[in-house]
Design a protein around this motif. Sequence first.
Motif, PDB file in Angstrom:
ATOM      1  N   ASP B  14       0.860  -1.182   0.000  1.00 56.65           N
ATOM      2  CA  ASP B  14       0.000   0.000   0.000  1.00 56.65           C
ATOM      3  C   ASP B  14       0.899   1.236   0.000  1.00 56.65           C
ATOM      4  O   ASP B  14       1.513   1.574   1.021  1.00 56.65           O
ATOM      5  N   THR B  16       0.164   4.390  -0.377  1.00 59.84           N
ATOM      6  CA  THR B  16      -0.357   5.531   0.380  1.00 59.84           C
ATOM      7  C   THR B  16       0.042   5.407   1.852  1.00 59.84           C
ATOM      8  O   THR B  16       0.549   6.345   2.467  1.00 59.84           O
ATOM      9  N   SER B  56      -5.946   7.402 -11.111  1.00 64.65           N
ATOM     10  CA  SER B  56      -6.095   7.835  -9.717  1.00 64.65           C
ATOM     11  C   SER B  56      -5.446   6.824  -8.791  1.00 64.65           C
ATOM     12  O   SER B  56      -5.103   5.713  -9.208  1.00 64.65           O
ATOM     13  N   SER B  57      -5.290   7.220  -7.539  1.00 59.12           N
ATOM     14  CA  SER B  57      -4.668   6.317  -6.574  1.00 59.12           C
ATOM     15  C   SER B  57      -5.549   5.108  -6.285  1.00 59.12           C
ATOM     16  O   SER B  57      -5.110   4.144  -5.663  1.00 59.12           O
ATOM     17  N   GLU B  58      -6.783   5.143  -6.735  1.00 59.58           N
ATOM     18  CA  GLU B  58      -7.676   3.992  -6.483  1.00 59.58           C
ATOM     19  C   GLU B  58      -7.408   2.811  -7.407  1.00 59.58           C
ATOM     20  O   GLU B  58      -7.919   1.721  -7.176  1.00 59.58           O
ATOM     21  N   LYS B 115      -1.210  -0.962  -4.328  1.00 55.99           N
ATOM     22  CA  LYS B 115      -2.352  -0.051  -4.172  1.00 55.99           C
ATOM     23  C   LYS B 115      -1.868   1.345  -3.819  1.00 55.99           C
ATOM     24  O   LYS B 115      -0.746   1.522  -3.346  1.00 55.99           O
ATOM     25  N   GLY B 116      -2.781   2.299  -3.959  1.00 55.65           N
ATOM     26  CA  GLY B 116      -2.521   3.652  -3.470  1.00 55.65           C
ATOM     27  C   GLY B 116      -1.516   4.410  -4.308  1.00 55.65           C
ATOM     28  O   GLY B 116      -1.245   4.079  -5.472  1.00 55.65           O
ATOM     29  N   LYS B 117      -0.944   5.437  -3.729  1.00 56.31           N
ATOM     30  CA  LYS B 117       0.004   6.288  -4.439  1.00 56.31           C
ATOM     31  C   LYS B 117       1.030   6.789  -3.439  1.00 56.31           C
ATOM     32  O   LYS B 117       0.676   7.278  -2.352  1.00 56.31           O
ATOM     33  N   SER B 118       2.272   6.687  -3.814  1.00 58.41           N
ATOM     34  CA  SER B 118       3.328   7.160  -2.924  1.00 58.41           C
ATOM     35  C   SER B 118       3.433   8.683  -3.011  1.00 58.41           C
ATOM     36  O   SER B 118       3.215   9.279  -4.064  1.00 58.41           O
ATOM     37  N   GLU B 119       3.762   9.278  -1.902  1.00 57.98           N
ATOM     38  CA  GLU B 119       3.915  10.733  -1.900  1.00 57.98           C
ATOM     39  C   GLU B 119       5.106  11.135  -2.777  1.00 57.98           C
ATOM     40  O   GLU B 119       5.032  12.069  -3.561  1.00 57.98           O
ATOM     41  N   SER B 197       1.577   6.823 -12.283  1.00 62.56           N
ATOM     42  CA  SER B 197       0.603   7.583 -11.489  1.00 62.56           C
ATOM     43  C   SER B 197       0.729   7.270  -9.999  1.00 62.56           C
ATOM     44  O   SER B 197       0.260   8.029  -9.160  1.00 62.56           O
ATOM     45  N   LYS B 198       1.341   6.151  -9.705  1.00 60.96           N
ATOM     46  CA  LYS B 198       1.527   5.751  -8.303  1.00 60.96           C
ATOM     47  C   LYS B 198       2.884   6.177  -7.757  1.00 60.96           C
ATOM     48  O   LYS B 198       3.240   5.860  -6.623  1.00 60.96           O
TER      49      LYS B 198
END
Lengths: 631, 631
Positions: B14, B16, B56-58, B115-119, B197-198
Amino acid sequence: MYNQFPDAKILKIDLTKNEISIETLPGEVYRLYPGGSALGVYLALQDIEPGIDPLSSENVLVFSVSALTGLPISGISRMNVTAKSPLTGTIGDSQAGGFFPVYLKGNGYDAVVVKGKSEKPVYLYIDGDKVELKEAKNIWGKVTGEAEEIIRRELGEKNVEIAQIGPGGENLVKYACIINMCNRANGRNGMGAVMGSKNLKAVVVKKTKAQKAFNPEEFSKLSKSVVRLLKENPAIQGLGQHGTDGDLEGFSDEGFLPTKNWTTGYFPEGAAKITGETMSNTILKERDTCFGCAVRCKRVVEVPGMVDPLYGGPEYETCATFGSYCGVDSLEIVSLANQLCNMYGIDTISCGATISFAMECYEKGLLTKEDTDGLELKFGNNSIVPILVEKIAKREGIGNLLAEGSKKAAERLGQGSEEFSISVKGQELPAHMPQYKPTLGLIYSVNPFGADHQSSEHDTFLTLPKDSLPIQRLGKIGMYKTYDNPFEIDDDKVRYAFDTQCFYSILDTLCLCQFVWGPSWELCGPDEILDLCKYGIGWNTSIFELMRIGERRINMMRQFNAKAGFTKEDDKLPKRLHEPMPDGASKGIQLDEEKLEKAKELYYQFAGWDKETGNPTEATLRKLSLEWILS
Amino acid sequence: MYNQFPDAKILKIDLTKNEISIETLPGEVYRLYPGGSALGVYLALQDIEPGIDPLSSENVLVFSVSALTGLPISGISRMNVTAKSPLTGTIGDSQAGGFFPVYLKGNGYDAVVVKGKSEKPVYLYIDGDKVELKEAKNIWGKVTGEAEEIIRRELGEKNVEIAQIGPGGENLVKYACIINMCNRANGRNGMGAVMGSKNLKAVVVKKTKAQKAFNPEEFSKLSKSVVRLLKENPAIQGLGQHGTDGDLEGFSDEGFLPTKNWTTGYFPEGAAKITGETMSNTILKERDTCFGCAVRCKRVVEVPGMVDPLYGGPEYETCATFGSYCGVDSLEIVSLANQLCNMYGIDTISCGATISFAMECYEKGLLTKEDTDGLELKFGNNSIVPILVEKIAKREGIGNLLAEGSKKAAERLGQGSEEFSISVKGQELPAHMPQYKPTLGLIYSVNPFGADHQSSEHDTFLTLPKDSLPIQRLGKIGMYKTYDNPFEIDDDKVRYAFDTQCFYSILDTLCLCQFVWGPSWELCGPDEILDLCKYGIGWNTSIFELMRIGERRINMMRQFNAKAGFTKEDDKLPKRLHEPMPDGASKGIQLDEEKLEKAKELYYQFAGWDKETGNPTEATLRKLSLEWILS
């Protein structure tokens, strides 16, 4: 290297014209319908107008074996008979074992197609290329044992096998069968009546050798490993030890032995007396086998002065239909009824079940002594059962009504007796209760030729542990849920019913015995069938191809029925089966009608059948390479 | 004995939350989706709401190998990447070879779910149980070759394989890909953009050993026999000799090489210059291989000062899309464009095809020099092609429009340019013409993730003699008609398309290379796959079970799309494909639109998809054990 598929040699007999000819079905067509039941219905669809009267000369009778028949291995000598059924009006389909199937193939023929009607009784004699129609006046009217003797004597030839009808077939008993060895029956669907309607008394084949395997060395290994497996296998040993009747008492204990015309599943007063173990300990004389089979599941019984070993011994179904169905608790009586059926050539299941139907009618006052020639048709009245079998075979008195089968008898009788005919599409239910095995309820409903217990795997296998060999074997055709008990029906079970029906459809097409080659027996299974095809005839097939063949057969049958006017309205179980079980260990258990209806709807979708009519869609036929049916 | 099926170990990341966890998928579930594409879409359906924005992060990105990956045999090192596709909006699906797949499995993982997106930009490092997210600021923005060097240097570890995005993925080029070894691509469907995107730059795996076979002795025999077959096989030798580009000139001669944005199939002025044999005789430096494979189909080319061997060499599709699609007749230019795609991480097929789309727009006046940063976008203008690749990867000028893919570019451009986007569901067509291979037209239409040439068997196999090995092999999944030429589409071909699609679906699920394990190549096929499963991991499966798996995968994908709003209206080919071929040997040949529509209707019925929506029916999902999708 393993890319062979042999041509089929079809013997065609026109009884009206007294013509005999031979046709070749090229290997690439034969491979789509590689024998037995699939080949039978394929050939039937070529020659039968589905709307005809089954007992008219327009019906066609097909005897068929398979591309594998005659290979030297267990469980491989089976023959299929196909015709429009006079019992059900659907396509008719029936299998038998023995030695006849191997010899028919050994003489060079994959199928015999009999058309028309002979002016006088005849029998067909096959000795390789020598094929003759012979006069049958000396054997017409004779029971099977006597007819066998006369034929051998007249031919001056002992080395023959004979598939014949008895007086039951001659008299057009609607569930007359075809008997070989005097004790093996193409039992169901009234194929014997069709044969009788054609004035064809018998088909006689000269004894031959086994078929040579494509790869003899590998085949011999396979054959030996099958024997070893058979000998090591407890389930098969049990089958060998007590025959198919070994489980009868257990079914009653569980409350699922059809008893007194299916009014209960519980037969505490009689089950122990008619179960396989009792048979083994009393009247069993010896065990018998089909060609090359190490199982030896067939019973031979003897009751001096009453039952002659020539006529074999009763299977489980026979012990149930003449036993528990009728409340009869005597193995001697059951064996005598079995013998009479084999002498007269009538199906023990429909016969016993129709008698139990009549008993219920009698007990409920719909039949009286006036109707029954004075007989007291009460459940448990042992002694009248053999008398009724005789009457049915000869169509004497009450026998003339019962010779029509329970459904047609009920139609004539009226007064609500229709509810006592425990049949689907006019064929009486075999002795496996769908309350206990609900997928059987589904298959009884949708099966193209009426209720049949050998057209799919039973639910009870799904109560085995996940890592058991049968469940692992089933994994070849599908991964299914397992269940604590078999009573439930859900979507996964519909899939199981459909998939295993397709697989059983292969077995009846390749003419393989279900006890040896069934998908979930702990013996041979899908793997060994592939090896059998590969080493046996050089056909490197796959379970996928085989499953398509199985599905193709079912759809050809269903399409035959569609053309004969059948729809999903005919896919109905008798009401009684949806009532709660009344007593015994099964008390209260019920086959929910609504759930079964839903299951059936899903089944139609799985099968690719129209939801309004229940008949195959055009797309389904095209998917199965059956587009020719549409034209 | 052979009843094993291993559990799957799933690595879950994950980004995020910066959390890493491991989940086990039990063997009995894994067996339904035993790896690769099926496992990918299964996991995607657990975690992705199909309606989301793919960038998107989804969105969730799944890397998956199979239960077989890493066994020591040819054609077994493939990895699948799954996510919702930003190019098509459907489920996305893409395969690549190399060594990475085997090493991922060797570290113990069957799949990685991101999953999610890293900063901030990160990369994932996997060394057995040691799994870390590492900062990627030093490699973000770098081309693949450079990034590989930096990662190895920073880790102080040479023995790693790296699957990464280039600047194309970072810049969210809609058809950005994921590259390993700097020259193997999970090319299609824009999986690299999802990764970008992630903020995930790379996945790095430690080098490991091959997987040990369940039955090493039998497996070793199988493996050796595969090598022997490979060496003896003329088709595979040809593939090894001239690579996938070996047939390019032949296609043009027959009039079926997509040329000048599919306005013709005939490229007489250029085909010989960009065909595989020419490559072998000029710029070919060496042949390359994936893990353990004896085929060595991969090209390595060198043009001193222009093309670096690190980035491999162009496949047939690349030679066509950058070559004939654009009227380019220079292998050097094609190789440079290929290199740029591998440096920047963008799909050569969609890139070349989108450039050819732009060229047609330019030639027809829909784009002018004002739009093109002054470039003259004419067919055959070799030198501008590499410039355009750069611009696309960097989204500079006209490149920003073309980075959207031809379909979205056409939507923005309007003026009828939509007709010049030769794509299905927004994915540009690969270089196999459905006018020549009509079942491909059908599969291009219905394939869940847009036009794809590796999702079914091509029609040309059906022009082989009936007794040829490929046709015999196909017999395992179906008996098909053979044809004098491939141009026809009839019911039997629909069956062929559907059946072989299910089989290819297995290959992408088991992560097997189609060149080695394809159903009709004269090399390995269905038989050997069964042995591979049995001796490799103890899984005694059947073609039937495998075909169900294949069908299950297609239906999961289709159901994902259904939930994302796709219907049969999206199953459309570009109009141009239905026009008669204008010149060359194929002049006048036409893919009839009405016939294709009929074929599609039949296909839906074969597939069990609703005829109004084109989406799977409930019954079909239940039949495939996918009832969980309904809840």
